[in-house]
Design an enzyme around this catalytic site. Structure first.
Site, PDB file in Angstrom:
ATOM      1  N   ASN A   4       0.858  -1.188   0.000  1.00 12.60           N
ATOM      2  CA  ASN A   4       0.000   0.000   0.000  1.00 12.60           C
ATOM      3  C   ASN A   4       0.890   1.231   0.000  1.00 12.60           C
ATOM      4  OD1 ASN A   4      -2.438   1.576   0.409  1.00 12.60           O
ATOM      5  ND2 ASN A   4      -1.791   1.860   2.534  1.00 12.60           N
ATOM      6  N   HIS A  47       0.879   5.041   1.357  1.00 12.99           N
ATOM      7  CA  HIS A  47       0.141   5.833   2.350  1.00 12.99           C
ATOM      8  C   HIS A  47       0.818   7.202   2.475  1.00 12.99           C
ATOM      9  CE1 HIS A  47      -2.224   6.663   5.934  1.00 12.99           C
ATOM     10  NE2 HIS A  47      -1.105   7.141   6.473  1.00 12.99           N
ATOM     11  N   SER A  84       4.807   6.716   2.546  1.00 10.26           N
ATOM     12  CA  SER A  84       5.407   5.408   2.844  1.00 10.26           C
ATOM     13  C   SER A  84       4.805   4.350   1.934  1.00 10.26           C
ATOM     14  CB  SER A  84       5.101   4.985   4.294  1.00 10.26           C
ATOM     15  OG  SER A  84       5.493   5.965   5.225  1.00 10.26           O
ATOM     16  N   ASP A 130      -2.814   0.423   8.078  1.00 11.28           N
ATOM     17  CA  ASP A 130      -1.565   1.167   7.872  1.00 11.28           C
ATOM     18  C   ASP A 130      -0.464   0.718   8.840  1.00 11.28           C
ATOM     19  OD1 ASP A 130      -2.892   2.654   5.892  1.00 11.28           O
ATOM     20  OD2 ASP A 130      -3.589   4.129   7.355  1.00 11.28           O
TER      21      ASP A 130
HETATM   22  C1  GRF Z   1      -2.603   9.064  -2.548  1.00  9.42           C
HETATM   23  O1  GRF Z   1      -2.232  10.172  -1.792  1.00  9.42           O
HETATM   24  C2  GRF Z   1      -2.360   7.797  -1.787  1.00  9.42           C
HETATM   25  O2  GRF Z   1      -1.217   7.821  -1.020  1.00  9.42           O
HETATM   26  C3  GRF Z   1      -3.567   7.792  -0.895  1.00  9.42           C
HETATM   27  O3  GRF Z   1      -4.621   8.206  -1.711  1.00  9.42           O
HETATM   28  C4  GRF Z   1      -4.104   9.021  -2.740  1.00  9.42           C
HETATM   29  C5  GRF Z   1      -4.487   8.398  -4.046  1.00  9.42           C
HETATM   30  O4  GRF Z   1      -4.112   9.178  -5.127  1.00  9.42           O
HETATM   31  N1  GRF Z   1      -3.744   6.537  -0.231  1.00  9.42           N
HETATM   32  P1  GRF Z   1      -4.275   8.639  -6.612  1.00  9.42           P
HETATM   33  O5  GRF Z   1      -5.685   8.048  -6.720  1.00  9.42           O
HETATM   34  O6  GRF Z   1      -3.215   7.619  -6.862  1.00  9.42           O
HETATM   35  O7  GRF Z   1      -4.134   9.848  -7.484  1.00  9.42           O
END
Ligand code: GRF
Length: 238
Positions: free
Chosen positions: A108, A110, A137, A146
């Site tokens: 994932n 995050h 991360s 997370d």
């Molecule tokens: C990103 O900031 C990711 O880290 C978070 O949600 C957002 C998704 O952005 N979990 P995208 O859909 O890849 O543009």
């Protein structure tokens, strides 16, 4: 056989696009096997369909229970035979049973320097806490939200006058190279999760990481304490 990646995304899919672009121009030697979303309207699905990659929405509310919805989703994911499942902006917690069955095969991204600021609204959390450094991360997914072992991070300085949106934009700009650099090493087999569920650790080249890898200015991962880019050649005084 190509290394197969499945992506789970709930929204716009800019991280997915970074993967698509890197595969297209050869920076990532892998195949995008399928994209899955909990939201039929997610733009991430459009991005996948636009290049002929199977894209499927599984709406949680169509199922009587969370477990049923998860089981259906992962049946579809398994059907595209991914080597790795990448959650890139997938905004639902995955069921413990499905995660445990795929130990070490789900990552994932995050938007915080875990373990700080888990959950939602991470940029506002960082601002509220007065953090001077924030970031993103990439971690292995475990049943704890997370909470899985962190593989790599990108650090972003909080600037005077930042609001959550401005900070989020700068962090997102580092998320894409962070995800790609991490994927390159996962695909090449340099990074893996070793050990069973309750004692797992990230290994790089067979050695346990003492701390997450750090994305350097050259978008290359480095172990903490190591220069992020190759040091200049030593001057020859002979
Ligand atoms: C990103 O900031 C990711 O880290 C978070 O949600 C957002 C998704 O952005 N979990 P995208 O859909 O890849 O543009």
């Amino acid at each position: 056989m190509a290394f197969r990646i499945a992506v789970l995304a709930s929204g716009r899919g800019s991280n997915l696009q970074a993967i698509i672009d890197a595969i297209a121009d050869g920076r990532l030697v892998a195949e995008l096997a399928g994209v899955f979303s909990d939201k039929p309207s997610a733009f991430a699905l459009e991005r996948a369909r636009g290049i002929g990659v199977p894209a499927t929405a599984v709406r949680p509310r169509d199922f009587a229970s969370r477990a049923e919805g998860d089981a259906h989703l992962f049946n579809l994911v398994d059907a595209v035979a991914p080597d790795l499942i990448v959650c890139a902006g997938y905004m639902r917690l995955l069921g413990a049973r499905e995660v445990s069955a795929r130990h070490g095969r789900i990552i994932n991204i995050h938007p915080s320097l875990l373990p700080a600021f888990k959950g939602l609204r991470t940029h506002q959390q960082a601002l509220d806490a007065g953090a001077s450094v924030h970031g993103a991360s990439v971690h292995y997914v475990t049943p704890e939200l997370d909470g899985g072992p962190v593989i790599a991070q990108a650090r972003v300085a909080v600037e005077p006058g930042d609001d959550a949106e401005r900070l989020a934009q700068r962090v997102l700009g580092r998320e894409h190279p962070l995800l790609l650099a991490t994927l390159q090493w996962l695909v090449s087999g340099r990074i893996r999760l070793a050990g069973a569920a309750n004692g797992s650790r990230v290994e790089l080249d067979g050695q346990p990481l003492s701390a997450p890898l750090q994305l350097g200015a050259g978008n290359v991962l480095a172990e903490p304490g190591q220069p992020a880019t190759p040091a200049p050649p030593h001057p020859d005084f002979s």
